[in-house]
Design an enzyme around this catalytic site. Structure first.
Site: not given
Ligand SMILES: NC(=O)c1ccc[n+]([C@@H]2O[C@H](COP(=O)([O-])OP(=O)(O)OC[C@H]3O[C@@H](n4cnc5c(N)ncnc54)[C@H](O)[C@@H]3O)[C@@H](O)[C@H]2O)c1
Ligand SMILES: N[C@@H](CCC(=O)N[C@@H](CSCO)C(=O)NCC(=O)O)C(=O)O
Ligand SMILES: [Zn+2]
Ligand SMILES: [Zn+2]
Length: 378
Positions: A47-49, A69-70, A99, A102, A105, A113, A117, A177, A371
């Site tokens: 994953c990109h994270t 994590h995936e 859990c 908490c 939850c 949760c 954490r 994820c 992916r």
């Molecule tokens: N919040 C969460 O729980 C959670 C979970 C998973 C992933 N994420 C995050 O979500 C994001 C996306 O993940 P992904 O796997 O789809 O990433 P990815 O890199 O595959 O997709 C990002 C897309 O954005 C496009 N892009 C880049 N800059 C741009 C811009 N300025 N304007 C328009 N498009 C642009 C890229 O061309 C690409 O297609 C990442 O930051 C990841 O860390 C968050």
């Molecule tokens: N440690 C990072 C946090 C990044 C973040 O926001 N993580 C998301 C999941 S990304 C999955 O690909 C999330 O769920 N956050 C809630 C949590 O972590 O509890 C930072 O500090 O930037």
């Molecule tokens: Zn992820």
């Molecule tokens: Zn909990």
């Protein structure tokens, strides 16, 4: 040979330092302690994270560590007091724990949760605040409470979802994820209604899952925005109905979208992790009710901004973690849904092995890649 209660030595990709290639090492994985589960990881996706933390920009990033994590796997053994899973169960590790006890939850208001954490944020297990991974006695940190770039990992029992053993692990690992995050951002966080106009910024896995979720929710228009026009053809399969490449417009992208939609969209989703785009995503929302959901993870030190007037005039800014899904309760139903309706296979563009993990990360920067799934035992 029974491994229960024994230290297991297996292969894992270790991130020794930010941005330095991961190294496949022989890692010792200690047995699970009370409330812990040792999982044989069969398949993991990237994953990109993972790339974000590896880059050194994550304030919670600790090195050396085992990222990942995936994933999906099979329980090898459980520690004392673990009742909800047993050896042989098919599972998905869940970086967002549940859990059921908490304050978070019990609130019914969030999927976050609080139980483990504090430990998972500093790369250790809650029981003794230590790692279960080591190399010749040197501890290696856990990551996100999952560390799936290892053939065996130890997770808290609140961080593992038991799933239907019929489900192919090489596919449903994605339900750890990215795909649930996009679907849930639409269904749980925004609660998109039929007929809505939706804008999706970023057409990677997460953005495409948002499009898939919006289509299922009955959105009338799904506008995909990406700086890479090659993303557009594939995005149609996931439900995107219109495309905009911001590079092809003089005007700010929010203005382009407002003009195209008679005042703005009902819902927007930022799936990139770019704070300027987060602002545009908010500001392309319709006055009075438009809601923007931040999904992308922005680097440490980055901040969002807009004129408060944008909120005074009724736009709503939200964020989502794991799409608002309660992990242990809802991941099993997502697996069941996969067996019937939701797309997962379509997000897998590459299959590789653990040995090729650095090449797999390189591929993630290639526009064709969504992916990459790694087979951990080939
Ligand atoms: N919040 C969460 O729980 C959670 C979970 C998973 C992933 N994420 C995050 O979500 C994001 C996306 O993940 P992904 O796997 O789809 O990433 P990815 O890199 O595959 O997709 C990002 C897309 O954005 C496009 N892009 C880049 N800059 C741009 C811009 N300025 N304007 C328009 N498009 C642009 C890229 O061309 C690409 O297609 C990442 O930051 C990841 O860390 C968050
Ligand atoms: N440690 C990072 C946090 C990044 C973040 O926001 N993580 C998301 C999941 S990304 C999955 O690909 C999330 O769920 N956050 C809630 C949590 O972590 O509890 C930072 O500090 O930037
Ligand atoms: Zn992820
Ligand atoms: Zn909990």
């Amino acid at each position: 040979m029974a491994t229960q209660g024994q230290v297991i030595t297996c292969k894992a990709a270790v991130a020794w330092e930010p941005n330095k290639p991961l190294v496949i090492e022989d890692v010792q994985v200690a047995p699970p302690q009370a409330g812990e589960v040792r999982v044989k990881v069969l398949y993991t996706a990237l994953c990109h994270t993972d790339a974000y933390t590896w880059s050194g920009k994550d304030p919670e990033g600790l090195f050396p560590c085992v990222l990942g994590h995936e994933a999906a796997g099979i329980v090898e053994s459980v520690g004392e007091g673990v009742t909800e899973v047993k050896a042989g169960d098919h599972v998905i590790p869940c970086y967002q724990a549940e859990c059921r006890e908490c304050k978070f939850c019990k609130s019914g208001k969030t999927n976050l949760c609080g139980k483990v954490r504090a430990a998972t944020g500093v790369g250790v297990m809650m029981n003794d605040r230590k790692s279960r991974f080591s190399i010749n006695g040197k501890p290696i940190y856990h990551f996100m409470g999952t560390s799936t770039f290892s053939q065996y990992t130890v997770v808290h029992d609140v961080s593992v979802a038991k799933i239907d053993p019929v489900a192919p692990l090489e596919k449903v690992c994605l339900l750890g994820c990215g795909v649930p995050t996009g679907l849930g951002a639409v269904w749980n966080t925004a609660k998109v209604e039929p007929g809505s106009i939706v804008a999706v910024f970023g057409l990677g896995t997460v953005g495409l899952a948002v499009a898939e979720g919006a289509k299922a929710a009955g959105a009338s228009r799904i506008i995909g925005i990406d700086i890479d026009s090659k993303k557009f053809d594939r995005a149609k399969i996931f439900g995107v109905t219109e495309f905009i490449n911001p590079k092809e417009h003089e005007k700010p992208i929010q203005q382009v979208i407002v003009d195209l939609t008679d005042g703005g969209v009902d819902y927007s989703f930022e799936c990139i992790g770019n704070v300027s785009v987060m602002r545009a995503a908010l500001e392309c929302c319709h006055k009075g009710w438009g809601t923007s959901v931040i999904v992308g993870v922005a680097a440490s030190g980055q901040e969002i901004s807009t004129r408060p007037f944008q909120l005074v005039t009724g736009r709503v800014w939200k964020g989502t973690a794991f799409g608002g899904f309660k992990s242990r309760s809802q991941v099993p139903s997502l697996v069941d849904k996969y067996l019937k309706e939701i797309k997962v296979d379509e997000y897998i563009t590459h299959n590789m092995t653990l040995a090729d993990i650095n090449k797999a990360f390189d591929l993630m920067h290639d526009g064709d890649c969504l992916r990459v799934v790694l087979n951990m035992f080939v």
